[in-house]
Design an enzyme around this catalytic site. Structure first.
Site, PDB file in Angstrom:
ATOM      1  N   ASP A 137       1.186   2.764   3.735  1.00 42.45           N
ATOM      2  CA  ASP A 137       0.332   3.846   3.219  1.00 42.45           C
ATOM      3  C   ASP A 137       1.182   5.089   2.954  1.00 42.45           C
ATOM      4  O   ASP A 137       0.772   6.222   3.227  1.00 42.45           O
ATOM      5  CB  ASP A 137      -0.813   4.161   4.182  1.00 42.45           C
ATOM      6  CG  ASP A 137      -1.915   5.007   3.540  1.00 42.45           C
ATOM      7  OD1 ASP A 137      -1.874   5.202   2.310  1.00 42.45           O
ATOM      8  OD2 ASP A 137      -2.800   5.489   4.270  1.00 42.45           O
ATOM      9  N   LEU A 143       2.618   6.368  -5.187  1.00 40.45           N
ATOM     10  CA  LEU A 143       3.788   6.852  -5.923  1.00 40.45           C
ATOM     11  C   LEU A 143       3.507   8.144  -6.681  1.00 40.45           C
ATOM     12  O   LEU A 143       4.420   8.745  -7.241  1.00 40.45           O
ATOM     13  CB  LEU A 143       4.300   5.768  -6.877  1.00 40.45           C
ATOM     14  CG  LEU A 143       4.856   4.504  -6.205  1.00 40.45           C
ATOM     15  CD1 LEU A 143       5.384   3.539  -7.265  1.00 40.45           C
ATOM     16  CD2 LEU A 143       5.939   4.837  -5.185  1.00 40.45           C
ATOM     17  N   ARG A 144       2.233   8.571  -6.730  1.00 39.46           N
ATOM     18  CA  ARG A 144       1.830   9.879  -7.282  1.00 39.46           C
ATOM     19  C   ARG A 144       2.104  10.032  -8.774  1.00 39.46           C
ATOM     20  O   ARG A 144       2.069  11.160  -9.291  1.00 39.46           O
ATOM     21  CB  ARG A 144       2.533  11.014  -6.526  1.00 39.46           C
ATOM     22  CG  ARG A 144       2.386  10.987  -5.014  1.00 39.46           C
ATOM     23  CD  ARG A 144       0.955  11.011  -4.560  1.00 39.46           C
ATOM     24  NE  ARG A 144       0.819  11.297  -3.129  1.00 39.46           N
ATOM     25  CZ  ARG A 144      -0.260  11.036  -2.422  1.00 39.46           C
ATOM     26  NH1 ARG A 144      -1.304  10.452  -2.996  1.00 39.46           N
ATOM     27  NH2 ARG A 144      -0.322  11.333  -1.138  1.00 39.46           N
ATOM     28  N   ASN A 186      -5.218   9.758   7.250  1.00 36.44           N
ATOM     29  CA  ASN A 186      -6.552   9.180   7.188  1.00 36.44           C
ATOM     30  C   ASN A 186      -6.450   7.675   6.967  1.00 36.44           C
ATOM     31  O   ASN A 186      -5.915   7.255   5.949  1.00 36.44           O
ATOM     32  CB  ASN A 186      -7.342   9.820   6.040  1.00 36.44           C
ATOM     33  CG  ASN A 186      -8.800   9.425   6.057  1.00 36.44           C
ATOM     34  OD1 ASN A 186      -9.348   9.135   7.110  1.00 36.44           O
ATOM     35  ND2 ASN A 186      -9.418   9.397   4.891  1.00 36.44           N
ATOM     36  N   HIS A 228     -10.917   0.828   1.349  1.00 38.47           N
ATOM     37  CA  HIS A 228     -10.686   1.965   2.244  1.00 38.47           C
ATOM     38  C   HIS A 228     -11.995   2.134   3.008  1.00 38.47           C
ATOM     39  O   HIS A 228     -12.987   2.610   2.457  1.00 38.47           O
ATOM     40  CB  HIS A 228     -10.345   3.205   1.426  1.00 38.47           C
ATOM     41  CG  HIS A 228     -10.238   4.471   2.222  1.00 38.47           C
ATOM     42  ND1 HIS A 228      -9.043   5.137   2.377  1.00 38.47           N
ATOM     43  CD2 HIS A 228     -11.157   5.196   2.906  1.00 38.47           C
ATOM     44  CE1 HIS A 228      -9.247   6.222   3.124  1.00 38.47           C
ATOM     45  NE2 HIS A 228     -10.522   6.272   3.454  1.00 38.47           N
ATOM     46  N   HIS A 286       3.608  14.313   0.211  1.00 35.67           N
ATOM     47  CA  HIS A 286       2.990  15.594  -0.130  1.00 35.67           C
ATOM     48  C   HIS A 286       4.055  16.680  -0.178  1.00 35.67           C
ATOM     49  O   HIS A 286       5.032  16.654   0.577  1.00 35.67           O
ATOM     50  CB  HIS A 286       1.923  15.989   0.892  1.00 35.67           C
ATOM     51  CG  HIS A 286       0.686  15.153   0.839  1.00 35.67           C
ATOM     52  ND1 HIS A 286      -0.108  15.061  -0.289  1.00 35.67           N
ATOM     53  CD2 HIS A 286       0.100  14.355   1.769  1.00 35.67           C
ATOM     54  CE1 HIS A 286      -1.121  14.248  -0.045  1.00 35.67           C
ATOM     55  NE2 HIS A 286      -1.017  13.803   1.193  1.00 35.67           N
ATOM     56  N   HIS A 322      -5.450  -0.331   6.021  1.00 36.83           N
ATOM     57  CA  HIS A 322      -5.095   0.508   7.183  1.00 36.83           C
ATOM     58  C   HIS A 322      -6.118   0.551   8.319  1.00 36.83           C
ATOM     59  O   HIS A 322      -6.687   1.597   8.614  1.00 36.83           O
ATOM     60  CB  HIS A 322      -4.755   1.929   6.718  1.00 36.83           C
ATOM     61  CG  HIS A 322      -5.669   2.562   5.716  1.00 36.83           C
ATOM     62  ND1 HIS A 322      -7.030   2.653   5.879  1.00 36.83           N
ATOM     63  CD2 HIS A 322      -5.390   3.151   4.515  1.00 36.83           C
ATOM     64  CE1 HIS A 322      -7.557   3.266   4.839  1.00 36.83           C
ATOM     65  NE2 HIS A 322      -6.579   3.569   3.992  1.00 36.83           N
ATOM     66  N   HIS A 330       0.841  -1.203   0.000  1.00 38.90           N
ATOM     67  CA  HIS A 330       0.000   0.000   0.000  1.00 38.90           C
ATOM     68  C   HIS A 330       0.875   1.252   0.000  1.00 38.90           C
ATOM     69  O   HIS A 330       1.264   1.761   1.044  1.00 38.90           O
ATOM     70  CB  HIS A 330      -0.902  -0.016   1.234  1.00 38.90           C
ATOM     71  CG  HIS A 330      -1.972   1.029   1.221  1.00 38.90           C
ATOM     72  ND1 HIS A 330      -3.240   0.802   1.698  1.00 38.90           N
ATOM     73  CD2 HIS A 330      -1.983   2.324   0.795  1.00 38.90           C
ATOM     74  CE1 HIS A 330      -3.974   1.896   1.585  1.00 38.90           C
ATOM     75  NE2 HIS A 330      -3.213   2.837   1.028  1.00 38.90           N
TER      76      HIS A 330
END
Length: 425
Positions: free
Chosen positions: A306, A64-65, A279, A180, A310, A233, A61
């Site tokens: 996770d 990698l954007r 989250n 999720h 950012h 998660h 999980h």
């Protein structure tokens, strides 16, 4: 690639092995395990005396954007971070831009990873088209393209009938559904765990019930459909209890938790530290204990980071508007090894949680050092002490609540298909 790893403590739960052995890799696959192995002349060697040798760690999980959000992370930097954390394989979530809901985007990731990634990158596709929760994505196409699971991670599939159909269809084609799990109506505008600390800080809270109710729904849908489901998660006492009880009655449910959920409580938010905003949110001491107990008794099947990078501009803002998530690939192993040091887990359990089980859940031909298996190996120094410093993190982003922490234990060699892709300095 050829490689001889000599004299380490080999821990491979997939074979019931915990012994001092050599590992010989030839042409990228495990050729032999044994003592005093000889290798062809010119074969590179690692002296693993005093070190732990495991099947390559797998993080099921990560974010990698890439594509579309490469200013936060990309496949190259994310894979460097993974390698530095000891991970030989990662599964990347689909909430990119555009999202991974088509064969074209999945193929883009796989092809880019082949040319740029240091580690194996396995894409997770969307459950629904556009990740919008309105109609099912073409799961069959996604699987054909190389996706190893489907998820709308970042948000739940709110429509229960749609989720039921997703589970039934995924069962038919043999792909893992990853949920999720949160009730968005209960989450509302919450930004941290609802409790004493949120009240004291004047921040809107997210109740534990938001997670528990959603986890219960997924369990009942999986039970009804006779289909497997994986819960991402988990973080609460209740969700661990729900999964434990479901497993006891034969429901095909697996779940993961992340190191921050068995390490930090909502007290970390004091000072309005946005690096402690994620989250689901950081919970209470009782929830930490539930995560540790769940990992120990097999309720929780995997440790996953996770990893959610950012840009500083998205974190250096008021707590209410900061984005959720932390980077975790490089801190996961030492935080998890702490559970071994505390006596909550043994090393065999830890390797199962971080390698063998994620491979099973996603159907990967990894997580083992059996002869003929892919030569993915992690070599760990459990005694190596180091400090988390932003400048030394390989990730493009530095949003970690563990900056400045002194850690014990880390990967000193990460080996992918017989090639050393990371060596600790």
């Amino acid at each position: 690639m050829n490689l001889l790893i000599k004299g380490g403590r080999v821990i491979d739960p997939s074979q019931g092995i915990d012994a001092n052995l050599d590992v010989l890799i030839a042409d990228g696959v495990v050729l032999e395990l044994g003592q005093g192995l000889a290798a062809p002349e010119g074969t590179p060697a690692i002296d693993a005396g005093g070190l732990i040798v495991t099947p390559g760690l797998i993080d099921m999980h990560v974010h990698l954007r890439d594509p579309g959000l490469e200013y936060k992370e990309d496949i190259a930097t994310g894979s460097r971070s993974a390698a530095a954390g000891g991970f030989t394989s990662v599964a990347c979530m689909p909430n990119t831009s555009p999202v991974i809901d088509s064969k074209a985007i999945a193929s883009y990731i796989i092809n880019k990873a082949k040319s740029e990634a240091l580690v194996n990158v396995f894409p997770i596709g969307c459950i629904t088209k556009g990740g919008k929760g309105e109609s099912l994505a073409e799961m069959g196409e996604l699987k054909e393209a190389g996706c190893v699971g489907v998820s709308d991670d970042g948000k739940p599939v709110c429509n229960s009938e749609l989720m039921r159909r997703a589970l039934e269809y995924a069962k038919g084609i043999g792909i893992t559904v990853i949920s999720h799990s949160e009730d968005l109506a209960l989450v509302g505008e919450g930004v941290m765990n609802e409790g004493f600390v949120s009240t004291e800080l004047g921040l809107k809270g997210i109740p534990w019930a938001a997670e528990d109710i959603a986890v219960a729904r997924e369990v009942y849908l999986a039970e009804f459909a006779g289909a497997p489901v994986h819960i991402a998660h988990i973080s609460t006492v209740g969700s661990a209890r729900i999964v434990r009880n479901a497993k006891a009655r034969g429901v095909k449910v697996t779940c993961e938790t992340a190191p921050h959920y068995f390490t930090l409580t909502d007290e970390a938010v004091r000072g309005y530290d946005t690096n402690a905003k994620m989250n689901p949110p950081l919970r209470s001491a009782a929830d930490i204990e539930a995560m540790k107990a769940g990992l120990a008794d097999g309720t929780i099947d995997a440790i996953a980071t996770d990893h959610a990078p950012h840009h500083p501009d998205e974190k250096d803002v008021e707590f209410n508007v900061a984005l959720n998530g932390i980077v975790g690939l490089e801190t996961s192993l030492p935080l998890s090894l702490k559970l071994v040091e505390e006596g909550r887990l043994d090393l065999n359990q830890l390797v199962s949680l971080m390698s063998c089980n994620p491979a099973k859940i996603l159907g990967l031909d990894r997580g083992t050092l059996k002869v003929g298996a892919v030569g993915d190996v992690t070599v760990i120094d459990p005694a190596k002490e180091w400090q988390v410093e932003a400048a030394k993190l390989e990730s493009k982003s530095k949003n970690s609540p563990f900056l400045g922490w002194k850690m014990k234990g880390r990967a000193v060699y990460t080996v992918v298909k017989g090639q050393v892709v990371y060596q600790a300095g």
